[in-house]
Enzyme design. Structure first.
Site, PDB file in Angstrom:
ATOM      1  N   ASP A   1     -10.092   5.629  27.973  1.00 38.92           N
ATOM      2  CA  ASP A   1      -9.850   5.761  29.418  1.00 38.92           C
ATOM      3  C   ASP A   1     -11.068   5.207  30.166  1.00 38.92           C
ATOM      4  OD1 ASP A   1      -8.741   6.666  31.844  1.00 38.92           O
ATOM      5  OD2 ASP A   1      -9.570   8.687  31.623  1.00 38.92           O
TER       6      ASP A   1
ATOM      7  N   ASP B   1      -2.951   6.397  36.841  1.00 39.72           N
ATOM      8  CA  ASP B   1      -2.738   7.619  37.620  1.00 39.72           C
ATOM      9  C   ASP B   1      -1.658   7.460  38.682  1.00 39.72           C
ATOM     10  OD1 ASP B   1      -4.683   8.661  36.061  1.00 39.72           O
ATOM     11  OD2 ASP B   1      -6.270   8.534  37.571  1.00 39.72           O
TER      12      ASP B   1
ATOM     13  N   GLU C   1     -12.387   0.324  33.005  1.00 43.83           N
ATOM     14  CA  GLU C   1     -12.322  -0.846  33.915  1.00 43.83           C
ATOM     15  C   GLU C   1     -13.669  -1.571  33.988  1.00 43.83           C
ATOM     16  OE1 GLU C   1     -11.212   2.238  34.618  1.00 43.83           O
ATOM     17  OE2 GLU C   1      -9.136   1.719  34.163  1.00 43.83           O
TER      18      GLU C   1
HETATM   19  O1  MIG Z   1     -11.233  10.348  36.484  1.00 47.34           O
HETATM   20  O2  MIG Z   1      -9.683  12.183  31.630  1.00 47.34           O
HETATM   21  O3  MIG Z   1      -6.150   8.067  34.075  1.00 47.34           O
HETATM   22  O4  MIG Z   1      -4.999  10.052  32.508  1.00 47.34           O
HETATM   23  O5  MIG Z   1      -6.256  12.571  32.534  1.00 47.34           O
HETATM   24  C1  MIG Z   1     -10.118  10.822  35.782  1.00 47.34           C
HETATM   25  C2  MIG Z   1      -9.148  12.658  32.816  1.00 47.34           C
HETATM   26  C3  MIG Z   1     -10.247  10.484  34.317  1.00 47.34           C
HETATM   27  C4  MIG Z   1      -8.140   9.342  34.278  1.00 47.34           C
HETATM   28  C5  MIG Z   1      -6.928   9.057  33.466  1.00 47.34           C
HETATM   29  C6  MIG Z   1      -6.143  10.320  33.280  1.00 47.34           C
HETATM   30  C7  MIG Z   1      -6.992  11.375  32.631  1.00 47.34           C
HETATM   31  C8  MIG Z   1      -8.253  11.614  33.467  1.00 47.34           C
HETATM   32  N1  MIG Z   1      -8.980  10.360  33.654  1.00 47.34           N
END
Ligand code: MIG
Length: 711
Positions: free
Chosen positions: A349, A428, A352
């Protein structure tokens, strides 16, 4: 190789009289069947390395026949662009992860991977992934595709009259694929960018996630709840709260005291586990990951040469520079000792990379040092490739530890070509009807952009979900390639049972439908892994000459033989030849929220049994759903193998072809092996459900015997 300067320049000067200049490619050569590479003056792979292509291309002589599609290149203040003039009514698609409609005519997007909470920021023009790719479909069904082979920050505009790609960096190559159908153009895209590896079959089951199931105890309860309620589920996901203070590759000692024991528990109950890892490394001396990366000097640098520091979940972080081979190697090795605890998959995650500031990421002037094939360069060049380089290293790390099993990685950020390393979820979204509907063109577009394995957070990530919305979403979205429920922290529970008995019932039926279809879905994935075709396909693929279908984005296809029409679809545009509906589990007939699922006339769809997870045998009995074409014939394929591992590459698989032939009042069903050496149990019970206009005709027997259905 030859230049085309001679006759194209006068035209270019005419149409761009007011701007500085636009010129044709300096070199044009063929690199494959119907594939042409255009190289502009000033192209330098040390300034614009190719991260999109799987391997370097070899010139194979001149372009076969000069095409009407000719990129014109511009370079203004060091910023390169390209435009391709279009003529005729071309329907445009692609651009990867996008907001808005499937048909992209008249749309502009920005390619700059962005953490875009609820898709609200930056005028909805940029999301988490970058796919500098356009697919064009002509009125007669012939098609073309364009790769703008650059990771520099860019804008992609798909207008009726022209496609234009404007970067903030150095000159880049353009690849043009011209073939007789959109399907064969996508096969060409896969020839250049590679194919998705066949995923393990458990990743095709239903999956349950939440930010977060906060303790191992809660994870066990969720797993137990699925089994007690007899709602099939294959995977439980561990979000960031399992970590110790969000330090990657650590565990919270109180909440997750024994991750290996938890994995064992899940495995014993037929579940797999996927655990999150982010790129940001907490800046903290004494923390092993920070110390080892610092000792090796692996962090992205600022313009003046210091390790860049930015805030994310753990507080101030440093960020691995994945352009460096030594960083990727170090990152890969971190997974040893992690996946050895029994993690089945990894969720990357925030890659980016997301940073908690107004820009949502790090400065474009930050510095990557590269190495191997990659030159050093600014973040402006490498930002869009950051997630892809991360998941490449993750994948290599997992494979090194566990070479006998197929890895599974889910990534939020990625780049065109990144399907080689990871599946995608669409970030999200929110629990709104709008986002439920938007998910269809979004995943379709990812499929038309080379990423076959994607899906949204079912039920929506942000905000509250109503029982009605959850029911509609799971009923219509369960057939996406990737089918996982997930929810933001602070929102009410969003598991299938959290909305009361009616929604639970609808969810169970929907999930059971997916499980019965797994033999067909797995076969579609296998085909995608070989041919490069998407798993989830737009309805217009059913009849590429029918221009009425070109904008359909409520209904969708799974593979080429199955159509899903959500219950919420209003006047969907469907193929002129009627596809008959069929029942997948008995209960779907009494539930109006279930999607209308249809079969292509002339197709045979293999189904298995309902099971609680793919760790149970789900194909001990086979059911063939058969719809005859107007000549009284049908055919279909079933691919089966061990469901994991690589023995299929040595022939341990079976590819069966089923045929149905009508003779008078009888329909004969036969099968033959088309490929593979895996033993097929010919004693396996076989059921046939022949969908006729006056009802379903059934027959049962054994696979090896062949069957006859009396009409
Ligand atoms: O700033 O890990 O898109 O699926 O639950 C949020 C917490 C960070 C973003 C992801 C989301 C995940 C969440 N993450």
């Amino acid at each position: 190789m030859r230049t085309r300067m001679g006759y194209v320049i006068p035209f270019a000067i005419l149409v761009t009289a007011s701007s500085s200049f636009a010129e044709p490619a300096a070199q044009i050569f063929r690199v494959g069947e119907g594939i042409t590479c255009f190289v502009p003056k000033g192209y330098d792979p040390q300034k614009t390395p190719s991260l999109i292509l799987e391997k370097p291309v070899e010139p194979q002589g001149e372009m076969a026949s000069p095409s009407s599609l000719q990129p014109e290149f511009t370079l203004v203040n060091g910023k390169a662009g390209a435009t391709i003039a279009l003529s005729g009514n071309v329907d445009l698609y692609g651009g990867g992860e996008v907001m808005g409609p499937l048909r992209r005519n008249g749309k502009t997007i920005e390619l700059w991977n962005t953490d875009n909470y609820k898709y609200k920021l930056f005028d909805q023009k940029r999301l988490y992934q970058s796919h500098p790719w356009v697919l064009g479909v002509n009125p007669d069904g012939t098609a073309f595709g364009v790769i703008f082979d650059s990771t520099w920050r860019a804008t992609l505009a798909t207008e009726d009259e022209q496609i234009s790609f404007q970067t903030q960096g150095a000159p880049f190559r353009v690849f043009l694929i011209e073939r007789d159908s959109p399907q064969s153009v996508l096969a060409g895209l896969a020839e250049l960018t590679g194919r998705m590896d066949l995923p393990p079959v458990w990743t095709l089951g239903y999956q349950q996630s939440r930010w977060s199931y906060k303790t191992a105890e809660v994870v066990r309860e969720i797993a137990t709840e699925f089994r007690d309620r007899q709602i099939p589920c294959d995977v439980i996901w561990m979000d960031i709260d399992y970590m110790d203070g969000y330090r990657v590759f650590t565990f919270d000692k109180n909440a997750f005291p024994d991750p290996e024991g938890l994995n064992d528990y899940l495995h014993d109950n037929g579940f797999r586990s996927v655990w999150m890892i982010d790129p940001g490394v907490k800046l903290e001396e004494g923390y092993e990951v920070y110390d080892s990366g610092t000792a090796k000097d692996l962090w992205i640098k600022t313009a003046d040469g210091k390790a860049y520091e930015g805030p994310v979940w753990p507080g101030l972080c440093v960020f691995p520079d994945y352009t460096m081979p030594e960083t990727r190697e170090w990152w890969s090795k971190l997974y040893d000792g992690f996946v050895t605890l029994g993690m089945d998959g990894v969720w990357n995650d925030m890659n980016e990379p997301a940073v908690f500031n107004d820009h949502k990421t790090m400065p474009s002037t930050n510095w990557h040092r590269g190495g191997g094939d990659l030159p050093a360069g600014p973040h402006l060049l490498y930002h869009n490739a950051y997630g892809m380089l991360m998941v490449k290293a993750t994948r290599e790390g997992i494979m090194a530890v566990r070479p006998d099993r197929r890895p599974f990685i889910l990534s939020r950020a990625n780049l065109l070509g990144g399907h080689r390393y990871a599946a995608a979820w669409t970030g999200d979204n929110a629990s709104t009807e709008e986002h439920m509907k938007l998910a269809v063109p979004m995943s379709l577009t990812l499929g038309l952009s080379g990423q076959p394995f994607s899906g949204p957070d079912l039920g929506g990530f942000g905000g509250n979900c109503t029982p009605e919305l959850f029911s509609e979403w799971i009923a219509s979205g369960i057939f996406f390639p990737f089918a996982r429920g997930h929810a933001e922290r602070g929102t009410p529970q969003k598991e299938p049972w959290a909305f009361g008995p009616e929604t639970e019932n609808t969810s169970r039926i929907a999930i059971e439908r997916r499980y019965r279809l797994l033999p067909y879905i797995y076969t579609a994935f296998q085909r995608a892994s070989v041919e490069g075709l998407p798993v989830m396909q737009p309805v217009f693929f059913a009849d590429i000459q029918d221009v009425d279908l070109r904008a359909e984005e409520q209904a969708y296809l799974v593979g080429s033989d199955l159509m899903v029409i959500p219950n919420w679809a209003v006047d969907p545009e469907l193929p002129k030849t009627t596809w008959p509906s069929f029942s997948i589990v008995p209960a779907d007939q009494e539930d109006p929220i279930q999607a209308d699922v249809r079969i292509r006339p002339g197709a045979i769809i293999p189904m298995g049994q309902v099971v609680q997870s793919t760790s149970e045998p789900y194909m001990d009995e086979l059911t063939l759903v058969v719809a005859l074409d107007d000549k009284g014939r049908a055919s279909g394929t079933l691919y089966e193998d061990a469901g994991d591992g690589y023995e299929y590459r040595e022939g341990d698989f079976a590819q069966l072809e089923f045929t149905a032939t009508q003779e008078g009042n009888r329909v004969h069903i036969d099968y033959k092996r088309k490929a593979g050496k895996r033993t097929v149990d010919e004693n396996r019970p076989l059921h046939v459900e022949l969908i006729m206009s006056d009802g379903v005709k059934k027959a049962s027997g054994r696979l090896g015997e062949g069957l006859t259905v009396e009409l």
